[in-house]
Enzyme design. Sequence first.
Site, PDB file in Angstrom:
ATOM      1  CG  ASP A   1      13.411 -41.296  -0.271  1.00  0.00           C
ATOM      2  OD1 ASP A   1      12.261 -41.000   0.121  1.00  0.00           O
ATOM      3  OD2 ASP A   1      13.713 -42.440  -0.633  1.00  0.00           O
TER       4      ASP A   1
ATOM      5  N   GLY B   1      -7.718  -7.531   4.908  1.00  0.00           N
ATOM      6  CA  GLY B   1      -8.590  -7.708   6.069  1.00  0.00           C
ATOM      7  C   GLY B   1      -7.935  -8.396   7.240  1.00  0.00           C
TER       8      GLY B   1
ATOM      9  CE  LYS C   1      -3.710   0.244   2.763  1.00  0.00           C
ATOM     10  NZ  LYS C   1      -4.948   0.665   2.060  1.00  0.00           N
TER      11      LYS C   1
ATOM     12  NE  ARG D   1      -5.702  -4.509  -3.176  1.00  0.00           N
ATOM     13  CZ  ARG D   1      -6.204  -4.732  -1.969  1.00  0.00           C
ATOM     14  NH1 ARG D   1      -5.432  -4.661  -0.911  1.00  0.00           N
ATOM     15  NH2 ARG D   1      -7.478  -5.027  -1.811  1.00  0.00           N
TER      16      ARG D   1
ATOM     17  CE1 TYR E   1      14.444 -35.602 -15.416  1.00  0.00           C
ATOM     18  CE2 TYR E   1      16.538 -35.529 -16.595  1.00  0.00           C
ATOM     19  CZ  TYR E   1      15.656 -36.168 -15.727  1.00  0.00           C
ATOM     20  OH  TYR E   1      16.009 -37.360 -15.168  1.00  0.00           O
TER      21      TYR E   1
ATOM     22  NE  ARG F   1       6.967 -42.707  -7.586  1.00  0.00           N
ATOM     23  CZ  ARG F   1       6.150 -41.859  -8.214  1.00  0.00           C
ATOM     24  NH1 ARG F   1       5.296 -42.298  -9.119  1.00  0.00           N
ATOM     25  NH2 ARG F   1       6.193 -40.572  -7.935  1.00  0.00           N
TER      26      ARG F   1
ATOM     27  CB  SER G   1      17.045 -38.652 -11.408  1.00  0.00           C
ATOM     28  OG  SER G   1      15.766 -38.111 -11.197  1.00  0.00           O
TER      29      SER G   1
ATOM     30  NE  ARG H   1      -6.428   3.680   4.861  1.00  0.00           N
ATOM     31  CZ  ARG H   1      -7.726   3.630   4.542  1.00  0.00           C
ATOM     32  NH1 ARG H   1      -8.348   2.477   4.414  1.00  0.00           N
ATOM     33  NH2 ARG H   1      -8.393   4.750   4.338  1.00  0.00           N
TER      34      ARG H   1
ATOM     35  CB  CYS I   1      12.353 -37.793 -10.416  1.00  0.00           C
ATOM     36  SG  CYS I   1      13.392 -38.777  -9.321  1.00  0.00           S
TER      37      CYS I   1
ATOM     38  CG  MET J   1      -2.296  -7.355   9.864  1.00  0.00           C
ATOM     39  SD  MET J   1      -0.616  -6.958   9.429  1.00  0.00           S
ATOM     40  CE  MET J   1      -0.805  -6.496   7.737  1.00  0.00           C
TER      41      MET J   1
ATOM     42  CG  HIS K   1       1.030 -45.156  -0.813  1.00  0.00           C
ATOM     43  ND1 HIS K   1      -0.273 -45.498  -1.072  1.00  0.00           N
ATOM     44  CD2 HIS K   1       1.799 -45.798  -1.724  1.00  0.00           C
ATOM     45  CE1 HIS K   1      -0.280 -46.341  -2.103  1.00  0.00           C
ATOM     46  NE2 HIS K   1       0.955 -46.540  -2.514  1.00  0.00           N
TER      47      HIS K   1
END
Lengths: 888, 888
Positions: B782, B105, B26, B352, B864, B574, B777, B96, B844, B107, B468
């Site tokens: 994990d 809205g 603002k 804005r 990639y 997989r 990859s 403000r 991946c 704060m 999973h």
Amino acid sequence: MTKWVYSFGDGQAEGGAGDRNLLGGKGANLAEMSGLGLPVPPGFTLTTEVCTAYYENDETYPAELRDQVQEAMGLVETIVGARFGDAENPLLVSVRSGARASMPGMMDTVLNLGLNDDTVQALARHSGNERFAWDSYRRFIQMYSDVVLGIDHYHFEGLLEDLKEDKGLRLDTDLSADDLRQLVDQFKAKVKDALGEAFPQDVNDQLWGAIGAVFGSWQNARAVTYRRLHDIPASWGTAVNIQAMVFGNMGDDSATGVAFTRDPSTGERRFFGEYLINAQGEDVVAGIRTPQHLTLAARENAKDDKPSLQEVMPTVFAELEAIYQRLEAHYRDMQDIEFTVQRGSLYMLQTRSGKRTAEAAIRIAVEMVNEGLLHREEAVQRVAPDSLDQLLHPTLDPEADRQVITQGLPASPGAATGKVAFSADQAESLAAQGEDILLVRIETSPEDIHGMHAARGILTSRGGMTSHAAVVARGMGRPCVSGAGQLRIDYQTQTMQVGDNKIVAGDVITIDGGSGEVMLGEVATIQPKLSGDFATLMAWANDIRQLGIRTNAETPAEAKAAIKFGAEGIGLCRTEHMFFDADRILAVREMILAEDLAGRQAALAKILPMQRQDFVDLFTIMTGLPVTIRLLDPPLHEFLPRSDAELAQLANVTGATAEDLRFRANQLHEYNPMLGHRGCRLGISYPEIYEMQARAIFEAAALVSAEQGKTVVPEVMIPLIASKAEFTFLQARIAAVADQVAAEQGSELEYLIGTMIELPRAALRAGEIAEGAEFFSFGTNDLTQTVFGISRDDSAGFLEDYHDKGILDGDPFATLDIDGVGEMVALASERGRKSRPGLKLGICGEHGGDPASIAFCQSIGLDYVSCSPFRVPIARLAAAQAAVKNTQ
Amino acid sequence: MTKWVYSFGDGQAEGGAGDRNLLGGKGANLAEMSGLGLPVPPGFTLTTEVCTAYYENDETYPAELRDQVQEAMGLVETIVGARFGDAENPLLVSVRSGARASMPGMMDTVLNLGLNDDTVQALARHSGNERFAWDSYRRFIQMYSDVVLGIDHYHFEGLLEDLKEDKGLRLDTDLSADDLRQLVDQFKAKVKDALGEAFPQDVNDQLWGAIGAVFGSWQNARAVTYRRLHDIPASWGTAVNIQAMVFGNMGDDSATGVAFTRDPSTGERRFFGEYLINAQGEDVVAGIRTPQHLTLAARENAKDDKPSLQEVMPTVFAELEAIYQRLEAHYRDMQDIEFTVQRGSLYMLQTRSGKRTAEAAIRIAVEMVNEGLLHREEAVQRVAPDSLDQLLHPTLDPEADRQVITQGLPASPGAATGKVAFSADQAESLAAQGEDILLVRIETSPEDIHGMHAARGILTSRGGMTSHAAVVARGMGRPCVSGAGQLRIDYQTQTMQVGDNKIVAGDVITIDGGSGEVMLGEVATIQPKLSGDFATLMAWANDIRQLGIRTNAETPAEAKAAIKFGAEGIGLCRTEHMFFDADRILAVREMILAEDLAGRQAALAKILPMQRQDFVDLFTIMTGLPVTIRLLDPPLHEFLPRSDAELAQLANVTGATAEDLRFRANQLHEYNPMLGHRGCRLGISYPEIYEMQARAIFEAAALVSAEQGKTVVPEVMIPLIASKAEFTFLQARIAAVADQVAAEQGSELEYLIGTMIELPRAALRAGEIAEGAEFFSFGTNDLTQTVFGISRDDSAGFLEDYHDKGILDGDPFATLDIDGVGEMVALASERGRKSRPGLKLGICGEHGGDPASIAFCQSIGLDYVSCSPFRVPIARLAAAQAAVKNTQ
């Protein structure tokens, strides 16, 4: 051009004792002795690099090797004055392996090489001893066929026995030259029969066959297993030593023997060894004839009536005595030597540092300092720290019979015998009646601690070297065999079975935590005695080392034991171990099952006075030494009961329904508790738990400080930090408790707040974490788990496959993986100290008691290591060695 | 000296739109508009740094702040020609909040500040409107008391209602100036009563009270929650804007309104907004009076008879139109503006970038390129990639009623309605009968895949965003809500309960995978439509991006969907997902239970043809695009049945006893399967498994290459490598299979062998691993688990605590943790490429579909990213944005 072959002989050598990595131990020492002018039959060594190149290039040799071997053989021929394969005056050689580290008996040897149908005649003529010549030939064919051609020696031994039977003879020595000539014919026929071709007559074919066999034996099953057991990398390779033969079996003026320059069992300074007249070296080892003592004193002492070498060959003995003294002075270590006397002339075939017991190692090291042979810095290097274990725990009497039924992992050293109990409660109640008990469990959990305490030893069928059972047993100094996977333990029938052996509760068994063996019945043990030399050496170690040595201890008994062993503080006090006492666990469970903050706080209020007393006890015992206290670490479900009966009991006490309790227990279930809601994550979810612990610590510190008139400075350790934000959040809360306690007590408190670095992310973000943390303690157990992504409790099985297939040397949970985990530790140390110069750094994983890991800790500048009480002496010695190594 | 306060007004400003981080959105835009010479009431901004300093210093302000505020206020006084707190001509201000990111809205705001018992009289005199003055004062007291003093607004509203009732009045506007004066007295009494002291009359006390309240509101519960949901760091802080009041409620020549420069729902280029005559801004939002249309066209279109601003105030409207066009051209984006008309003069209070739907964002971006306002590179930046999800899945009709019973994690987007089934078998059989089914499980496992396929959506009570259920559902494009922990699911009674709601199997529920909500009954949904603008924008993204986009896919359906969405290959297939079909699982189990190698090989021989057909299908669909196949990864126990009934059935088929099977299953049990015997560890223990898979891959590649006349180059990926030795061991075996297959087929095979980098140790040792590996990859799921030491399946609960306590922003499983995991990825990339220049690098993990993570992948030069099929368009757009950002 690479030099693949190094010659020695005639008072000269191309290498020396310093070339052990290149020439192997045997080759380096032959060269060294030759260079010293000692009587060494000439020869040459194919380097370990040949072996490495051989395996890297599909088992082919470097191009230049043949020429270099031929040239070296020429040198030997010149010195000896005989020619390899010559039908008039043939040179015979031995072909022996020789790795960088001693691997006794693991690899192959061929003697008398160079004999064939022609040279055997020349040998007979030249030696004037036809029987000797044919005996040498038949021995050569048998040995070569066994080692190189793959025809088992029992075939030849059978023929020998048949011949003796035919002739009605009893001893090999009864066979005549003609008998032996006939036997040689039979041996050659056997070879032809087995292989479809004749025994090689070309001496160069023989030579290269033997070389190939020695290199091949580097990968035989025995050698692979030995290397694994002794942490010898496969990449080191073996050298091959080719040396002119000398013969101890040329008649009664010939002999062969082995000796130690000091007693390898006790360390006493006396020349010690055995010899045989008219024999080859192999005969001494084979035990067919009983060897005789070297010295008159030893013979008289043993009341042996066979004459000593000192009596039979006084000149040779005097020469040998002079040589051994020279060798010991030269190498400045106790030597294990081999020699041969050929027609009155002494030849040295080997010298090496002699293997010895821990007791002998300590005595020799201390005495050599007193004799002025060694500096103290060298003396502390002469004792393998791990070998001290032999001195600190009762061990099995090596003379005693043992009936081994299975083998697990040697998880905690020492031997223990007792009646089998399958539950902790049972173990405790039977032990209370004065029984010696062995606790046998599929796995142990923190709930079994009282039973482990009560038991003489612990046996589990699951879990690795750093499983719960193993870690706790080592901390307690209890022998433990873990992960004996062949055992089928059945709690219901109170039996365990392995193979045909079925053991029921109450049966007596023995475990050897040093070897992992499990035995039926009682096996006699020997109690440890710590000699004055031990104390002397350990005092030197203390003077030399730079690393501080702390201990991992929770109980007063552990803390006292550690102090006795020389610990300089507690590096890891795991507070959760304090929560399992029968009078506390209920309050802990109430806390876990509470529905809200108020309920948790009510339960924690019950725990506070007990927890405070724990710290009062520890601080009192440690009298001003630093104590690092780790706040609650394990996931809460570890504290909950599992069986329906226990759940019902708990429901009864807490007033909750069993169904509610089961739901809550289920809610707390985790797929991977190791990566779950534990460590500082508990403190973040339930700050009131850590606040209670902090209060207990600070109140205890204030109490003991006042009592002892000495300020206790507790080190509060927050576990499992992954980010600075976690640390800041908890540090603020702990410091607020300290402020409150200080205000209540009206006294200042001194304390440190730090963290365990046990996650890769903590290591990476160590710089910003150290902005708040006043110390780091590396929790390398968990760090190894996360860096490798392996669970220490689940890995025993597949790491076995890794060892078998040569993919992994050693156990990363036993010795720090320097390449991976080590890089994380070094990086965290560097980033931590960069952000907070002088940051106090220690290690409190199991690696804190491992010598190789301690060396690494020294090299990266940690301040201290912390290990289980019984490993404190080992760590002290290892730290001294590391300090010496680091300044070198 | 730090500058804490920035002024604007009178055609000038100390900052501009570029200072968003410092001035908040603002404040930056007020400064920008002021600098452009637009009619902005003068004011000044306390920077976000004040907020940060305030919280870092125990909620105290920087020393220089008061002076700087006083000076800035002086400037405003000069411009306005009034003085703050002056009893003759008082300046009133608004206070403000204004954060860096819009938090509408969330704060607090205080208007009309500067009124007291004196200045209200002056305001009345000055405005010539006594009623307006007292109305402003009573509004101010209520707002200030609520926001700053903590006295709830309903107290004041109650007094207002009482007064109206006493007077028999209906509307607030019916109250006279006297009524309002009386009300002010009552309000002040109320404050005194509640606080024990009078309402502050000192305007500076008022000002600092309001400033403190706004900074305080940064940490209110609403704001904290909003930040968490929108990944806004707490450290950003808010600015405070203090601005001279203008009044839209000074009579019928005054007004207030809000507008969008284009339609935020559809993106259509039309001026769009609402206004109210004689009102303050809050009234438009409050919805007490119905606002009127801005434009004549809009009014006519809506058949509204209330006049538009265009008709009522044509001059003001013309001015506003010129301004909005100027603003759009200036900002080159659709604007959301607020304005006030005070006695015929237009004032701009805010501009804005307007929030918009994904559909609108695409249309606006494409049209602005066509209008020449934007370059394509800018246009692709204007659409939030994640918002495309709205367009790719059916969504709940926002107009429809919904009865939410609980909320879980928004695990896979889209909405689904169906009958509840509590088992995969049930779901499958009911779906086969044409029913719409929602599969409800405590957790899912690979055995549930068929049920997940059959179901419209999946709901679980356990597991996180990458459990999973979540991962598989996203892959399938099935909506999923996971980890709805309040649900008590009882398989036995086939019910689930949350609060008082009990749902039995067959009841209809609806889940919203975009919000995590679970609703009773059916809720209407809207089907996605992909407009032409979508295709245009995605084509631009393809031109711009540098990263390749692959997909994680196993089934033909997934592969086809991914191709449709623009995937350029498969980055992760997989293989274990192929093992669960009913006709295979038995052979897999036979293999696992086999006692020896021969038994395993026999079982594997049965699996080979099926596995080969899997790859034939995939290679055929992918027509020459690269396909990365990961060899078997999960621990074997995941394939074994768990229930006694299933075990008995398996025993029946295999001929083993149920007891033996249970023993074997127990043997395979792991404490931490995530860190257990899985990935390449299986391949090392049982090379025959990987050899079978390699054979299936190479045979399929040969087949499809021949069929399509195009060489298939499979990329064989070895999972969970921690050391070079593991890789070398398996690479040799896979290459040997390739050689065999090539020999059998009589043709050359092209292939790559590479590895997943998913363990910290692999990242550290990447240099030597890349000596063998032809591609990396990054398995960041994990890797996140091991770097943080958190289990993705167990972390949902405690990460919630982390969010609540501000310790963690965002979810490291959703967006890559750049500081920790990212450093590991960057380091591995660098070390890998150093050892093998041009090493192919991809990612991946789930992060491959996350825009922020994709930007990181671009920045470190990966080749990639690979993500689930439904995220391919998102990844394409994110990659284009990353490419633009990277060149900037």
